[in-house]
Design a protein around this motif. Structure first.
Motif, PDB file in Angstrom:
ATOM      1  N   THR A  76       4.449   5.259  -8.156  1.00 17.64           N
ATOM      2  CA  THR A  76       4.739   3.820  -8.142  1.00 17.64           C
ATOM      3  C   THR A  76       6.230   3.570  -8.286  1.00 17.64           C
TER       4      THR A  76
ATOM      5  N   THR B  33       0.871  -1.172   0.000  1.00 14.78           N
ATOM      6  CA  THR B  33       0.000   0.000   0.000  1.00 14.78           C
ATOM      7  C   THR B  33       0.909   1.223   0.000  1.00 14.78           C
ATOM      8  N   VAL B  34       0.734   2.075  -1.005  1.00 14.53           N
ATOM      9  CA  VAL B  34       1.605   3.233  -1.183  1.00 14.53           C
ATOM     10  C   VAL B  34       0.922   4.469  -0.636  1.00 14.53           C
ATOM     11  N   LYS B  35       1.695   5.345  -0.033  1.00 14.35           N
ATOM     12  CA  LYS B  35       1.162   6.595   0.499  1.00 14.35           C
ATOM     13  C   LYS B  35       0.467   7.397  -0.607  1.00 14.35           C
ATOM     14  N   PHE B  36      -0.511   8.157  -0.200  1.00 18.31           N
ATOM     15  CA  PHE B  36      -1.249   9.003  -1.129  1.00 18.31           C
ATOM     16  C   PHE B  36      -0.289   9.946  -1.848  1.00 18.31           C
ATOM     17  N   ARG B  37      -0.435  10.071  -3.159  1.00 16.23           N
ATOM     18  CA  ARG B  37       0.363  10.928  -4.042  1.00 16.23           C
ATOM     19  C   ARG B  37       1.829  10.493  -4.147  1.00 16.23           C
ATOM     20  N   ARG B  38       2.123   9.294  -3.811  1.00 18.52           N
ATOM     21  CA  ARG B  38       3.481   8.754  -3.958  1.00 18.52           C
ATOM     22  C   ARG B  38       3.502   7.975  -5.270  1.00 18.52           C
TER      23      ARG B  38
ATOM     24  N   ASP C 134      12.024   2.296  -3.289  1.00 16.85           N
ATOM     25  CA  ASP C 134      12.146   2.160  -1.833  1.00 16.85           C
ATOM     26  C   ASP C 134      12.074   0.694  -1.406  1.00 16.85           C
TER      27      ASP C 134
ATOM     28  N   ALA D  97       7.968   4.225  -4.962  1.00 17.11           N
ATOM     29  CA  ALA D  97       7.661   3.145  -4.016  1.00 17.11           C
ATOM     30  C   ALA D  97       8.451   1.894  -4.379  1.00 17.11           C
TER      31      ALA D  97
END
Length: 184
Positions: free
Chosen positions: A154, A147-152, A160, A157
């Motif tokens: 792809t 689950t990726v943070k909002f406005r991050r 990372d 992510a």
């Protein structure tokens, strides 16, 4: 010496650094070819301060004599080219088995294995046998739900996640025979 950069694959060397001096003979040799049939192994860069910090205590603790399994492991890490090692004792055969990974990662060459066995000939207990084998590499296959943070993005992510996996399981942060659990 080219250090680690000199460990080239077989068939990659095909030129002379300087022209050879032909021997005086008859018939005259007028054509030379060079090729490395085997991969070059064993080249190492100069040991840096971190390598010295890692190896100096091992040398002092063992005084170059292997009695316990930890002594064997510590001395094994002093063999030039050995990056990671673990030991096992076969009491039936009185044999110390070393599992070795080279400094640069990958699979230990037969030359590194024989160098390790030779290194122990005057450091081991008289009645014991030493055997060096290559430590294997384990390929991990992972299925992940992320689950990726909002406005991050792809791609950020993914970078990372790959960095975190490399940090946890990369050669510099792993040990031979390390257990891996789902929680890791």
């Amino acid at each position: 010496c080219s250090g680690l950069a000199g460990n080239v694959e077989a068939g990659t060397l095909d030129t002379f650094d300087s022209p050879p001096t032909p021997p005086v003979q008859s018939p005259t040799i007028d054509h030379y070819e060079v090729i490395n049939e085997l991969a070059a192994v064993g080249g190492l860069d100069e040991e840096g301060i971190e390598g010295i910090r890692k190896r100096a205590p091992l040398s002092l603790r063992t005084l170059k004599r292997a009695v316990t399994l930890q002594d064997h492991k510590d001395l094994c890490l002093l063999v030039p080219g050995v990056g990671k090692a673990d030991t096992e004792f076969d009491s039936r055969l009185k044999k110390i088995i070393f599992y070795i990974a080279p400094e640069e990662g990958g699979t230990a060459s037969s030359l590194l294995l024989s160098d390790t066995e030779d290194y122990f000939q005057d450091k081991k207990m008289i009645a014991s046998i030493v055997e060096a084998v290559a430590a294997g590499e384990t390929k991990l296959r992972l299925t992940m739900t992320v689950t990726v943070k909002f406005r991050r993005s792809t791609s950020e992510a993914q970078a990372d996640i790959e960095s975190a996996l490399h940090e946890e399981f990369g050669f510099n942060n792993s040990e031979v025979n390390r257990s891996i659990r789902r929680s890791d």
